[in-house]
Design a protein around this motif. Sequence first.
Motif, short mmCIF file in Angstrom:
data_model
loop_
_atom_site.label_atom_id
_atom_site.label_comp_id
_atom_site.label_asym_id
_atom_site.label_seq_id
_atom_site.Cartn_x
_atom_site.Cartn_y
_atom_site.Cartn_z
N ALA A 203 0.82 -1.20 0.00
CA ALA A 203 0.00 0.00 0.00
C ALA A 203 0.86 1.26 0.00
CB ALA A 203 -0.92 -0.01 1.23
N THR A 204 1.91 1.24 0.81
CA THR A 204 2.79 2.41 0.92
C THR A 204 3.51 2.71 -0.39
OG1 THR A 204 3.11 2.03 3.29
CG2 THR A 204 4.75 3.39 2.17
N SER A 206 2.79 1.69 -3.43
CA SER A 206 1.98 1.78 -4.65
C SER A 206 0.99 2.95 -4.62
CB SER A 206 1.21 0.47 -4.87
OG SER A 206 0.29 0.24 -3.81
N THR A 207 0.98 3.69 -3.53
CA THR A 207 0.06 4.82 -3.41
C THR A 207 0.79 6.13 -3.69
OG1 THR A 207 -1.26 3.64 -1.76
CG2 THR A 207 -1.56 6.04 -1.88
N GLU A 209 2.05 9.94 -3.69
CA GLU A 209 2.12 10.97 -2.66
C GLU A 209 1.31 12.19 -3.11
OE1 GLU A 209 5.64 13.67 -0.66
OE2 GLU A 209 6.08 11.57 -1.15
N ILE A 214 1.49 10.22 1.93
CA ILE A 214 0.95 8.99 1.34
C ILE A 214 -0.22 8.59 2.23
CG2 ILE A 214 1.39 6.57 0.79
CD1 ILE A 214 4.33 7.30 0.40
N HIS A 215 -1.42 8.89 1.76
CA HIS A 215 -2.61 8.69 2.58
C HIS A 215 -3.18 7.30 2.34
CE1 HIS A 215 -6.88 10.19 3.82
NE2 HIS A 215 -6.35 9.37 4.69
N LEU A 216 -3.08 6.42 3.36
CA LEU A 216 -3.56 5.04 3.24
C LEU A 216 -4.95 4.95 3.86
CD1 LEU A 216 -0.34 2.98 4.06
CD2 LEU A 216 -1.13 3.88 1.87
N THR A 217 -5.94 4.81 3.03
CA THR A 217 -7.33 4.72 3.47
C THR A 217 -7.75 3.26 3.62
OG1 THR A 217 -8.15 4.68 1.21
CG2 THR A 217 -7.87 6.86 2.26
N ILE A 220 -7.86 1.39 0.30
CA ILE A 220 -6.53 1.00 -0.20
C ILE A 220 -6.05 -0.25 0.52
CG2 ILE A 220 -4.10 1.68 -0.26
CD1 ILE A 220 -5.08 4.58 -0.71
N GLU A 223 -7.86 -3.33 -0.68
CA GLU A 223 -7.35 -3.79 -1.97
C GLU A 223 -6.04 -4.53 -1.80
OE1 GLU A 223 -7.21 -4.70 -5.83
OE2 GLU A 223 -8.92 -3.75 -4.82
N CYS A 224 -5.15 -4.03 -0.97
CA CYS A 224 -3.83 -4.64 -0.81
C CYS A 224 -3.88 -5.93 0.00
CB CYS A 224 -2.86 -3.64 -0.17
SG CYS A 224 -2.48 -2.26 -1.28
#
Length: 426
Positions: A203-204, A206-207, A209, A214-217, A220, A223-224
């Motif tokens: 997630a980190t 592939s998301t 910025e 890097i906003h991990l919701t 996300i 999905e990961c």
Amino acid sequence: MQQPLAYKMRPRNLDEVVGQQHLVGPGKIIRRMVEAKMLSSMILYGPPGTGKTSIASAIAGSTNYAFRMLNAATDTKKDLQVVAEEAKMSGTVILLLDEVHRLDKTKQDFLLPHLESGRIIMIGATTENPYITINPAIRSRTQIFEVKPLTEEDIQVAVKNALTDKDRGLGNYPVKLDENALLHLSRATNGDLRSSLNALELATKSTPEENGKIHLTLSIIEECLQKKALTHDKDGDAHYDVISALQKSVRGSDVNAALHYLARLIEAGDLPIICRRLMVMGYEDIGLANPQAAARTVQAVQAAEKLGLPEARIPLADAVVDLCLSPKSNSAYVAVDAALADIQAGNVGEVPDHLRDSHYKGAAALNRGIGYQYPHNFENAWVDQQYLPDKIKNAEYYQPKATGKYEQALGQQYYRIKEWKKNPEN
């Protein structure tokens, strides 16, 4: 070669181990062995991703012994010989032997003398029950420790450590992890830290910025992980609410509601949770009213675990319908809890002398076993004698229910024996 986050975050000593405090906490067995410099070979068994390799790595780091990793299924006797030669040169090598239950006789025969001499301290790792799958020759030369699934809190600690560690973790990434996303990371993997860290890393990295973050919701992380959350509510209570609703619907014999909540758990991919909860229900809520339903539930769970999702939904649905429409009884569950409450309150007492073990020399002189009457020598295989300690000799824990034919028969026998006690001559 790029190493995954779970590999890089392995603990360097026992203090960095997440969870498993029953083994590595202060005063516990593995920490005692390390602190006393009295390591012995051991087998760690438990589900994947729960820390077996981490414990081995931490032991090596805490002792400064050389640390080597092999796989019993894929590595050869020659690989073991290399480790043995290194042990002769350096004195002691800690060998993590993964899938130790797959160790064949040739490799086992080579390894045994090195284990006995202490040159190689083997830490065998397996997801299988070692008392069933591991050769007695290996088992007798090791201590066996169960590694338990990590709690949500354990996984959250490890995730936060990975996000702040700049040397080994993701501390150099400007990550903002939403609270409900953290909850999902810690719950959806069912105690498997490796899966949580792998999903976090994906997630980190592939998301994109945005605005320096890097906003991990939650979406996300879903999905990961490839597992959906039960709901997007703020505090995440729905995870437990749906599990509770499933059991209460089964207990209340509402088959349609139970199938609805089962479907929500299936959609979330919570197979281990479903399996565990169904087996609990089989014995807690159906119990002696229909013991065969509990047995069929165990068979359904075994089939589901072998099939995996999505096919696992079929035996799981069979079990839910079966349990819902079965007669219900919690009599045994209530009875054992009542007995435990007595024990916890100190109502224990001494085992009566005539019930004590009498199979050793000198037992008769201590009055052990004297006066015991063997029930099979009497009519109906029953004789009136005291079994409970004097302190609680009149305690009654079990109260039969009449909701199923099987327990009706047990109840008839239970009350028949009570009558025999009142009128032993009849």
